[in-house]
Design an enzyme around this catalytic site. Structure first.
Site: not given
Ligand code: GLC
Length: 512
Positions: A56, A283-284
Site C-alpha cells: 500500500d 479490508h473496508d
Molecule cells: C483507504 C483504505 C482505508 C483507510 C483510508 C484512509 O480507503 O482502504 O482502509 O481507512 O484509505 O487511509
C-alpha cells in the site's frame, strides 16, 4: 492457491489508529509485524517462488505522529508547517467549513498550540498532506522510489483521488441544515489533480517495471481512460466502487439490474483501453458471503456463486484474505470490542445525534469494516491457530467450522473451488484476454456472460439468488463442455437449463 501477486495492507511504522493507514515512518516496519530484515526476507522468499509483492502506498496523509507533522504543528513558521493544511477557524472560532470527515465529525481539528485547524478527511490522527507544496511531492517521490529500488513489484495507491482539495475550502451546500456535510465534492477528484498525478507518475512508477492499482473512489467512468489508459494512464488498474453499493441495496435484495449495468459498463467501456481490477471484498467492506450471499446453510454454495460471477470477467481478480474460505461477518456484543477507528467515531457521533445502541450495533454488524478484519482462521486450535498469544482483535467464534485446515481437507470446500478457478483462468487465454458480452440481460436472477477470444467462446452462468430458476441460452450458443460447477449434480447439456439456488457453471461453447 496458485496466485501470482500478494498485496499487503500497510505494514509501515504506525501507531495503528487506522489499520496501519496512519504512517509515522515510511521507511520502517511496524513493530507488530517485525523488522525491515523480516520484510527483506519475505520479499526474497516470495520472489524465489515466482510471485510478486505490492505494498500500500499511503500518500494522501500521514500519522499525526509522523515527524513532519510533529514539526508542522510545533509553530507557524516551521519549515514543515505547509506540509499539511492549516487554516484559521471562522471568526466565531468554529471549524473552517462544514466538510464532514469519512469517519464522522468535522474534517478540521483545532490545535491549541498554534490556534489553527488542520485538515483530516479520515481520522484526526491522519492529517492530510498539502500537495500544493512542491516540497511535499519531492519527499513522497523520494520515499516511493526508495521502496521501488528495494525491488518491490508495485503499489496499491491509497485514497489517491483525494490529494487535491477545492481551492479556498468553501462551505458545501447544506440543504438539510446539518452540522457537517459529506465532503467528497470538496476533495474527491477535483480539477487540478492531474498535474499532481502526472508529476508523481513521471518521477516514480513510470521509471520501473511495476504493477499499480489506484484506489479511486469518486473517479468517473468517463475519465477512466485517463486513469488507466493503456498508453498514458496513471495506473495499470483502479479500484472503483460502482458495484459495491448494490449489494442487497434494494429492499434487502440484490439489485440485479443495476449490478448488470455497473459491471457491464466497466467491462465494455475499458475493452481495448484499460484493464479492470476485479473484486468483491477488501479490508473496508463487510464479508461478501454475508452481504451478497448467505452465511448459513448456503454459505459454501453462495460463496462459490459470487466467486464465479466476478472471477472470470476481464481484468485482474483480487481475493481478500479469508474470502477464499468463506469467512463471514462477525457480531461482537459491545462497541468496546471493536477496533475500526472509523466505526468508533461514527458510533460516537451517531449516538450523540440520537441513534440508539441497538440501531447502531445492527448497523455495525451489517456494514462495519471490522467484519473483514478478524484474524485469519487457520485451524480449529484456540484463537483459530492465528496465534498462541492474545490476538490484536477478536477471532470470529465460528472458526472451529470455518478454517483453512478444514478447507484443505474438504474436496468440496470454497478454497478448493478457488484453486480450480485460478487454474482454469490461468490456462484459458479467452478467460484472461477475451472480450465480455452480457447475455440473458433481462433475467432477474441469473448473471450470465460470454468471454470471446479469436473464435473461442466461454459462458459463465450464475444464479445469484436462493431460488431455483431456469435460463434458456440462445440457439447459436452450443455447449461443448462443462468446465466448472459448484453443484455436483448437473443435468445434461441442453440449451434450456434448470439452475438450483446459487448454482454456478462455466462452459466452453462450440466455436463461432
Ligand atoms: C483507504 C483504505 C482505508 C483507510 C483510508 C484512509 O480507503 O482502504 O482502509 O481507512 O484509505 O487511509
Amino acid at each position: 492457491m496458485g496466485i501470482d501477486v500478494i498485496w499487503i495492507n500497510p505494514i509501515y511504522q504506525s501507531p495503528n489508529d487506522d489499520n496501519g493507514y496512519d504512517i509515522s515512518d515510511f521507511y520502517d516496519i511496524m513493530d507488530d509485524f517485525g523488522t525491515m530484515a523480516d520484510f527483506d526476507e519475505l520479499l526474497k522468499e516470495v520472489h524465489d517462488r515466482g510471485m510478486k509483492i505490492i505494498l500500500d502506498l499511503v500518500i494522501n496523509h500521514t500519522s499525526d505522529e509522523h515527524e513532519w507533522f510533529l514539526e508542522s504543528r510545533s509553530s507557524k513558521d516551521n519549515h514543515y508547517r505547509d506540509f499539511y493544511i492549516w487554516q484559521p477557524g471562522k471568526p466565531d472560532g468554529s471549524p473552517v467549513n462544514n466538510w464532514e470527515s469519512f469517519f464522522g465529525g468535522s474534517v478540521w481539528e483545532y490545535d491549541e498550540q498554534t490556534g489553527e485547524y488542520y485538515m483530516h478527511i479520515f481520522s484526526k490522527k491522519q492529517p492530510d498532506l498539502n500537495w500544493e507544496n512542491p516540497r511535499v511531492g519531492k519527499r513522497l517521490y523520494e520515499m516511493t522510489n526508495w521502496w521501488l529500488e528495494k525491488g518491490i513489484d508495485g503499489f496499491r495507491v491509497d485514497a489517491i483521488t483525494h490529494i487535491k482539495k477545492k481551492k479556498g475550502y468553501p462551505d458545501l451546500p447544506n440543504p438539510k441544515n446539518r452540522t457537517f456535510v459529506p465532503s467528497n465534492s470538496g476533495h474527491a477528484n477535483q480539477p487540478g489533480i492531474d498535474a499532481f498525478l502526472s508529476e508523481f507518475v513521471e518521477r516514480t512508477i513510470k521509471n520501473y517495471d511495476v504493477m499499480t492499482v489506484g484506489e479511486a473512489g469518486g473517479a468517473k467512468f468517463e475519465e477512466a481512460r485517463h486513469w488507466i489508459g493503456e498508453e498514458d494512464g496513471y495506473f495499470n488498474m483502479i479500484f472503483q466502487f460502482d458495484h459495491l453499493g448494490l449489494w442487497k441495496a434494494k429492499d434487502g435484495e440484490l439489485n440485479m439490474d443495476e449490478l448488470k449495468k455497473a459491471m457491464t459498463k466497466w467491462q465494455k467501456g475499458l475493452e481495448g483501453q484499460g484493464w479492470n481490477a476485479l473484486f468483491i471484498e477488501n479490508h473496508d467492506q463487510p464479508r461478501s458471503v454475508s452481504t451478497w450471499g448467505e452465511d448459513n446453510a448456503f454459505r459454501k454454495t453462495s460463496a462459490k456463486a459470487f466467486a464465479t460471477f466476478y472471477f472470470f470477467m476481464q481484468g485482474t481478480p483480487f481475493i481478500y484474505q479469508g474470502q477464499e474460505i468463506g469467512m463471514t461477518n462477525v457480531r461482537f456484543d459491545s462497541i468496546e470490542t471493536y477496533n475500526d477507528t472509523g466505526l468508533i467515531n461514527l458510533y460516537e457521533h451517531e449516538t450523540k445525534n440520537g441513534m440508539s445502541y441497538e440501531e447502531m450495533m445492527s448497523y455495525i454488524w451489517k456494514n462495519g469494516r471490522d467484519n473483514a478484519r478478524t484474524p485469519m482462521q487457520w485451524s480449529s486450535a484456540p484463537q483459530a491457530g492465528f496465534t498462541t498469544g492474545t490476538p490484536w482483535f477478536g477471532v470470529n467464534p465460528n472458526y472451529p467450522d470455518i478454517n483453512v485446515e478444514e478447507a484443505v481437507k474438504d474436496p468440496d470446500s470454497i478454497l478448493n473451488y478457488y484453486k480450480k478457478m485460478i487454474k482454469l483462468r490461468k490456462h484459458t487465454p479467452a478467460l484472461i484476454y477475451g472480450s465480455y458480452e452480457l447475455i440473458a440481460e433481462a433475467h432477474p436472477h441469473v448473471f450470465a456472460y460470454l468471454r470471446l477470444y479469436k473464435n473461442v467462446r466461454y459462458a459463465v452462468i450464475v444464479n445469484l439468488f436462493n431460488a431455483a430458476t431456469e435460463i434458456r441460452l440462445s440457439d447459436d450458443l452450443e455447449i461443448e463442455e462443462l468446465l466448472l460447477s459448484n453443484y455436483s449434480l448437473i443435468d445434461e447439456l441442453n440449451p434450456s437449463m434448470q439452475l438450483g439456488p446459487y448454482e454456478a457453471r462455466v462452459y466452453r461453447l462450440a466455436n463461432s
